[in-house]
Design a protein around this motif. Structure first.
Motif, PDB file in Angstrom:
ATOM      1  N   GLY A  69       0.799  -1.219   0.000  1.00 15.99           N
ATOM      2  CA  GLY A  69       0.000   0.000   0.000  1.00 15.99           C
ATOM      3  C   GLY A  69       0.834   1.273   0.000  1.00 15.99           C
ATOM      4  N   ASP A  70       2.101   1.179   0.400  1.00 20.84           N
ATOM      5  CA  ASP A  70       2.965   2.364   0.426  1.00 20.84           C
ATOM      6  C   ASP A  70       3.814   2.503  -0.836  1.00 20.84           C
ATOM      7  OD1 ASP A  70       2.052   3.285   2.853  1.00 20.84           O
ATOM      8  OD2 ASP A  70       3.786   2.600   3.996  1.00 20.84           O
ATOM      9  N   CYS A  71       4.624   1.486  -1.133  1.00 21.59           N
ATOM     10  CA  CYS A  71       5.596   1.613  -2.234  1.00 21.59           C
ATOM     11  C   CYS A  71       5.167   0.923  -3.524  1.00 21.59           C
ATOM     12  CB  CYS A  71       6.969   1.106  -1.790  1.00 21.59           C
ATOM     13  SG  CYS A  71       7.054  -0.695  -1.608  1.00 21.59           S
ATOM     14  N   ARG A  72       4.063   0.192  -3.485  1.00 22.28           N
ATOM     15  CA  ARG A  72       3.497  -0.512  -4.651  1.00 22.28           C
ATOM     16  C   ARG A  72       4.350  -1.695  -5.140  1.00 22.28           C
ATOM     17  NH1 ARG A  72      -0.323   2.003  -2.836  1.00 22.28           N
ATOM     18  NH2 ARG A  72      -1.729   3.277  -4.071  1.00 22.28           N
ATOM     19  N   GLU A  73       5.228  -2.203  -4.307  1.00 16.86           N
ATOM     20  CA  GLU A  73       5.988  -3.417  -4.616  1.00 16.86           C
ATOM     21  C   GLU A  73       4.989  -4.572  -4.760  1.00 16.86           C
ATOM     22  OE1 GLU A  73       9.451  -5.856  -5.037  1.00 16.86           O
ATOM     23  OE2 GLU A  73       9.397  -3.680  -4.820  1.00 16.86           O
ATOM     24  N   VAL A  74       5.161  -5.413  -5.779  1.00 22.96           N
ATOM     25  CA  VAL A  74       4.315  -6.601  -5.923  1.00 22.96           C
ATOM     26  C   VAL A  74       4.769  -7.618  -4.877  1.00 22.96           C
ATOM     27  CG1 VAL A  74       3.595  -8.486  -7.420  1.00 22.96           C
ATOM     28  CG2 VAL A  74       3.978  -6.219  -8.388  1.00 22.96           C
ATOM     29  N   LEU A  75       3.853  -8.027  -4.010  1.00 26.43           N
ATOM     30  CA  LEU A  75       4.185  -8.936  -2.907  1.00 26.43           C
ATOM     31  C   LEU A  75       3.697 -10.354  -3.142  1.00 26.43           C
ATOM     32  CD1 LEU A  75       3.181  -6.536   0.001  1.00 26.43           C
ATOM     33  CD2 LEU A  75       5.474  -6.936  -0.916  1.00 26.43           C
ATOM     34  N   GLY A  76       2.723 -10.527  -4.000  1.00 29.92           N
ATOM     35  CA  GLY A  76       2.138 -11.844  -4.238  1.00 29.92           C
ATOM     36  C   GLY A  76       0.788 -11.684  -4.905  1.00 29.92           C
ATOM     37  N   TRP A  77      -0.176 -12.496  -4.494  1.00 26.58           N
ATOM     38  CA  TRP A  77      -1.513 -12.404  -5.073  1.00 26.58           C
ATOM     39  C   TRP A  77      -2.569 -12.879  -4.091  1.00 26.58           C
ATOM     40  CZ3 TRP A  77       2.067 -16.003  -7.004  1.00 26.58           C
ATOM     41  CH2 TRP A  77       1.774 -17.357  -6.782  1.00 26.58           C
ATOM     42  N   LYS A  78      -3.812 -12.549  -4.425  1.00 32.57           N
ATOM     43  CA  LYS A  78      -4.968 -12.995  -3.660  1.00 32.57           C
ATOM     44  C   LYS A  78      -5.762 -13.965  -4.520  1.00 32.57           C
ATOM     45  CE  LYS A  78      -9.118 -11.367  -1.292  1.00 32.57           C
ATOM     46  NZ  LYS A  78      -9.962 -10.215  -0.976  1.00 32.57           N
ATOM     47  N   TYR A  79      -6.145 -15.083  -3.926  1.00 32.32           N
ATOM     48  CA  TYR A  79      -7.012 -16.035  -4.613  1.00 32.32           C
ATOM     49  C   TYR A  79      -8.444 -15.528  -4.540  1.00 32.32           C
ATOM     50  CZ  TYR A  79      -3.356 -19.633  -4.698  1.00 32.32           C
ATOM     51  OH  TYR A  79      -2.208 -20.345  -4.922  1.00 32.32           O
ATOM     52  N   GLU A  80      -9.015 -15.198  -5.663  1.00 33.92           N
ATOM     53  CA  GLU A  80     -10.404 -14.751  -5.709  1.00 33.92           C
ATOM     54  C   GLU A  80     -11.357 -15.923  -5.955  1.00 33.92           C
ATOM     55  OE1 GLU A  80     -11.380 -11.843  -4.920  1.00 33.92           O
ATOM     56  OE2 GLU A  80      -9.591 -10.602  -5.112  1.00 33.92           O
ATOM     57  N   ARG A  81     -10.933 -16.866  -6.807  1.00 29.28           N
ATOM     58  CA  ARG A  81     -11.783 -18.020  -7.113  1.00 29.28           C
ATOM     59  C   ARG A  81     -10.917 -19.211  -7.484  1.00 29.28           C
ATOM     60  NH1 ARG A  81     -16.240 -18.752 -11.947  1.00 29.28           N
ATOM     61  NH2 ARG A  81     -16.950 -20.783 -11.259  1.00 29.28           N
ATOM     62  N   ALA A  82     -11.309 -20.373  -6.988  1.00 30.06           N
ATOM     63  CA  ALA A  82     -10.669 -21.634  -7.369  1.00 30.06           C
ATOM     64  C   ALA A  82     -11.718 -22.456  -8.115  1.00 30.06           C
ATOM     65  CB  ALA A  82     -10.190 -22.383  -6.132  1.00 30.06           C
ATOM     66  N   TYR A  83     -11.324 -23.010  -9.234  1.00 31.12           N
ATOM     67  CA  TYR A  83     -12.290 -23.741 -10.062  1.00 31.12           C
ATOM     68  C   TYR A  83     -12.396 -25.214  -9.695  1.00 31.12           C
ATOM     69  CZ  TYR A  83     -12.599 -19.549 -12.876  1.00 31.12           C
ATOM     70  OH  TYR A  83     -12.824 -18.266 -13.284  1.00 31.12           O
ATOM     71  N   GLU A  84     -11.405 -25.745  -9.008  1.00 41.44           N
ATOM     72  CA  GLU A  84     -11.452 -27.146  -8.590  1.00 41.44           C
ATOM     73  C   GLU A  84     -11.882 -27.216  -7.129  1.00 41.44           C
ATOM     74  OE1 GLU A  84      -7.919 -29.352  -9.542  1.00 41.44           O
ATOM     75  OE2 GLU A  84      -7.639 -28.233 -11.402  1.00 41.44           O
ATOM     76  N   ALA A  85     -12.744 -28.183  -6.823  1.00 40.44           N
ATOM     77  CA  ALA A  85     -13.301 -28.316  -5.472  1.00 40.44           C
ATOM     78  C   ALA A  85     -12.203 -28.439  -4.409  1.00 40.44           C
ATOM     79  CB  ALA A  85     -14.245 -29.507  -5.408  1.00 40.44           C
ATOM     80  N   SER A  86     -11.132 -29.150  -4.716  1.00 40.29           N
ATOM     81  CA  SER A  86     -10.065 -29.370  -3.729  1.00 40.29           C
ATOM     82  C   SER A  86      -9.262 -28.107  -3.433  1.00 40.29           C
ATOM     83  CB  SER A  86      -9.116 -30.465  -4.225  1.00 40.29           C
ATOM     84  OG  SER A  86      -8.433 -30.023  -5.391  1.00 40.29           O
ATOM     85  N   GLN A  87      -9.440 -27.081  -4.237  1.00 33.20           N
ATOM     86  CA  GLN A  87      -8.683 -25.834  -4.067  1.00 33.20           C
ATOM     87  C   GLN A  87      -9.521 -24.693  -3.479  1.00 33.20           C
ATOM     88  OE1 GLN A  87      -5.269 -25.847  -4.764  1.00 33.20           O
ATOM     89  NE2 GLN A  87      -5.756 -28.019  -4.952  1.00 33.20           N
ATOM     90  N   LYS A  88     -10.798 -24.954  -3.199  1.00 29.79           N
ATOM     91  CA  LYS A  88     -11.710 -23.909  -2.723  1.00 29.79           C
ATOM     92  C   LYS A  88     -11.246 -23.250  -1.419  1.00 29.79           C
ATOM     93  CE  LYS A  88     -15.147 -23.919  -5.745  1.00 29.79           C
ATOM     94  NZ  LYS A  88     -15.438 -22.738  -6.557  1.00 29.79           N
ATOM     95  N   TYR A  89     -10.471 -23.972  -0.596  1.00 28.33           N
ATOM     96  CA  TYR A  89     -10.011 -23.419   0.681  1.00 28.33           C
ATOM     97  C   TYR A  89      -9.120 -22.187   0.496  1.00 28.33           C
ATOM     98  CZ  TYR A  89      -5.314 -25.371   0.082  1.00 28.33           C
ATOM     99  OH  TYR A  89      -4.047 -25.652  -0.374  1.00 28.33           O
ATOM    100  N   LYS A  90      -8.579 -21.982  -0.708  1.00 36.16           N
ATOM    101  CA  LYS A  90      -7.693 -20.852  -0.979  1.00 36.16           C
ATOM    102  C   LYS A  90      -8.444 -19.551  -1.251  1.00 36.16           C
ATOM    103  CE  LYS A  90      -4.190 -23.761  -3.157  1.00 36.16           C
ATOM    104  NZ  LYS A  90      -3.544 -24.067  -4.436  1.00 36.16           N
TER     105      LYS A  90
END
Length: 106
Positions: A69-90
């Motif tokens: 939020g301060d320097c705009r360095e890319v730190l990673g990502w946010k999981y918005e949607r998982a298409y496979e049932a086994s990955q929904k926890y993300k």
């Protein structure tokens, strides 16, 4: 004594902006773009970019890059949607790359 120091947390490697609490780590067994990464339940002081579908090691996901939020360095990502049932926890969780964060109050 721990109360005097404050919570253990992770900060942006570039500007030391507080990003997440150690207690919010779900897993340390993730892979980021540039090596090891951690899965966090929450992140603070970040900006979430636009959503996009991306093929990752565990299949197709809708993700959004996460920036400091301060320097705009890319730190990673946010999981918005998982298409496979086994990955929904993300869904709603954050990947923060180990090389982009530093420990504070340890």
């Amino acid at each position: 004594m721990a109360e005097l120091i404050g919570p253990r947390l992770y900060s942006c490697c570039n500007c030391r902006n507080h990003i997440s609490l150690h207690d919010d780590i779900i897993s340390k067994a993730f892979q980021g773009r540039n090596g090891r990464a951690f899965l966090f339940s929450h992140a603070m002081n970040v900006v979430v970019g636009p959503k996009e579908d991306r093929h990752l090691l565990t299949g197709l996901h809708t993700i959004a890059d996460v920036y400091c939020g301060d320097c705009r360095e890319v730190l990673g990502w946010k999981y918005e949607r998982a298409y496979e049932a086994s990955q929904k926890y993300k869904e709603g969780k954050f990947i923060l790359e180990k090389s982009k964060i530093v420990k504070e109050n340890w």
